[in-house]
Design a protein around this motif. Sequence first.
Motif, short mmCIF file in Angstrom:
data_model
loop_
_atom_site.label_atom_id
_atom_site.label_comp_id
_atom_site.label_asym_id
_atom_site.label_seq_id
_atom_site.Cartn_x
_atom_site.Cartn_y
_atom_site.Cartn_z
N LEU A 18 46.93 38.47 43.75
CA LEU A 18 47.06 39.33 42.96
C LEU A 18 45.55 40.00 42.51
CD1 LEU A 18 48.97 41.55 41.30
CD2 LEU A 18 48.81 40.02 39.40
N LEU A 19 44.83 39.23 42.11
CA LEU A 19 43.46 39.52 41.36
C LEU A 19 42.27 39.48 42.19
CD1 LEU A 19 43.89 37.39 37.99
CD2 LEU A 19 44.40 39.86 38.35
N PHE A 20 42.50 38.95 43.31
CA PHE A 20 40.93 38.98 44.01
C PHE A 20 41.17 39.66 45.15
CE2 PHE A 20 40.85 35.53 41.05
CZ PHE A 20 39.40 35.75 40.29
N ARG A 21 42.11 40.51 45.67
CA ARG A 21 42.27 41.48 46.59
C ARG A 21 41.34 42.39 46.59
NH1 ARG A 21 47.13 41.37 49.81
NH2 ARG A 21 46.92 43.79 49.48
N ASP A 22 41.04 43.02 45.58
CA ASP A 22 40.38 44.43 45.39
C ASP A 22 38.93 44.21 44.79
OD1 ASP A 22 39.43 46.78 44.91
OD2 ASP A 22 41.15 47.40 43.55
N ARG A 23 37.83 44.90 45.57
CA ARG A 23 36.33 44.36 45.12
C ARG A 23 36.16 44.90 43.66
NH1 ARG A 23 32.10 42.89 47.24
NH2 ARG A 23 30.11 44.17 46.62
N ASN A 24 36.98 45.97 43.23
CA ASN A 24 36.32 46.12 41.63
C ASN A 24 36.90 45.19 40.94
OD1 ASN A 24 35.53 48.65 42.71
ND2 ASN A 24 37.54 49.79 42.63
N ILE A 25 37.98 44.69 41.13
CA ILE A 25 38.60 43.55 40.35
C ILE A 25 37.81 42.30 40.25
CG2 ILE A 25 40.52 41.86 39.92
CD1 ILE A 25 42.48 43.87 40.85
N ARG A 31 32.65 38.62 34.22
CA ARG A 31 32.70 38.40 32.88
C ARG A 31 33.46 37.00 32.34
NH1 ARG A 31 34.33 43.98 30.63
NH2 ARG A 31 35.82 43.66 32.14
N LEU A 32 34.38 36.55 33.05
CA LEU A 32 35.22 35.27 33.22
C LEU A 32 34.59 34.21 33.77
CD1 LEU A 32 38.81 36.88 33.04
CD2 LEU A 32 37.74 35.82 31.03
N SER A 80 54.68 40.31 28.53
CA SER A 80 54.40 41.47 27.92
C SER A 80 52.70 41.84 27.33
CB SER A 80 55.18 41.74 26.58
OG SER A 80 54.84 40.78 25.64
N LEU A 81 51.97 40.70 27.52
CA LEU A 81 50.78 40.78 27.35
C LEU A 81 49.96 41.71 28.39
CD1 LEU A 81 49.52 37.21 26.34
CD2 LEU A 81 49.88 39.28 24.81
N ARG A 82 50.50 42.13 29.48
CA ARG A 82 49.78 43.09 30.47
C ARG A 82 49.54 44.19 29.87
NH1 ARG A 82 52.39 46.16 35.20
NH2 ARG A 82 50.57 46.79 36.26
N ASP A 83 50.24 44.71 28.60
CA ASP A 83 50.19 45.80 27.98
C ASP A 83 48.90 45.47 26.76
OD1 ASP A 83 49.84 48.18 26.43
OD2 ASP A 83 51.87 48.32 26.07
N ARG A 84 47.67 45.89 27.06
CA ARG A 84 46.49 45.43 26.07
C ARG A 84 46.87 46.00 24.64
NH1 ARG A 84 41.46 47.74 29.10
NH2 ARG A 84 43.03 49.14 29.83
N GLN A 85 47.42 47.06 24.56
CA GLN A 85 47.76 47.34 23.04
C GLN A 85 48.69 46.80 22.29
OE1 GLN A 85 47.48 49.78 25.54
NE2 GLN A 85 45.37 50.33 25.14
N ARG A 86 49.42 45.78 23.17
CA ARG A 86 50.51 44.98 22.27
C ARG A 86 50.04 43.69 21.81
NH1 ARG A 86 56.10 44.09 24.67
NH2 ARG A 86 56.25 43.62 22.62
N LEU A 87 48.65 43.31 22.28
CA LEU A 87 48.21 41.93 21.93
C LEU A 87 48.19 41.76 20.23
CD1 LEU A 87 47.16 39.34 22.70
CD2 LEU A 87 44.95 40.35 22.77
N SER A 88 47.40 42.87 19.63
CA SER A 88 47.30 42.54 18.05
C SER A 88 48.63 42.55 17.56
CB SER A 88 46.62 43.72 17.63
OG SER A 88 46.87 44.95 18.10
N VAL A 109 43.60 40.17 30.26
CA VAL A 109 44.63 40.96 30.28
C VAL A 109 43.97 42.32 31.04
CG1 VAL A 109 45.80 42.64 28.91
CG2 VAL A 109 45.69 40.23 28.32
N THR A 110 42.77 42.47 30.97
CA THR A 110 42.11 43.73 31.57
C THR A 110 42.08 43.58 33.12
OG1 THR A 110 40.50 44.07 29.73
CG2 THR A 110 40.00 45.07 31.77
#
Length: 201
Positions: A18-25, A31-32, A80-88, A109-110
Amino acid sequence: MLLVPLVSGLIETSLNGLLFRDRNIQLASHRLAGKTLTLCLQELSTTLTLVFSVNHIDVVSQWQPPADCTLTTRLATLFSLRDRQRLSALMRDGEVSVDGDIQIIQQFVTLIDLAEWDPAEWLSPYIGDVAAETLSQGVQNGVKSVSRWASRQQGYLAQAVTQEWRLAPGRLEVLHFSDQTERLSQDVDALVSRIERLERA
């Protein structure tokens, strides 16, 4: 337990696909790199640790050094953590507990938020673009149809319970009962006051 390596492998394969197919990702994943995130899911008897590198994530069930960040939650809440606004909000409600560097979770999450969630993109290398798009549209239409059907059935059931089967009171009946209860409470208070006055006399 054989289930744990199976779950670890499934999560690892899914995340990397999911995460490493796209060059932008891949650029955002820098950073991680070198960080670790331990997931303590209440449904599992073990923890899973995500070990991030520049273009890969390893998921291990036994990790000795302390992780840079530990996230404790339930499996349903994790999605539900996929929505960054919901974490806090989830942390405030006690649904999620974070120990360590919270930026690791925010960056992870980003990454997930940037990922392409289109099933047709995943299937096209195996079955072709047209077949993948057709299958994806069919599945989406099927999900929408099932959702509409479930919503209608829920409405029918609510009507049957309150109106036909009389298993639950209707809205007006609840309001009327509430009014009567309030009136009765006032009458009891008045009676108690009257008895106290009579006792003092």
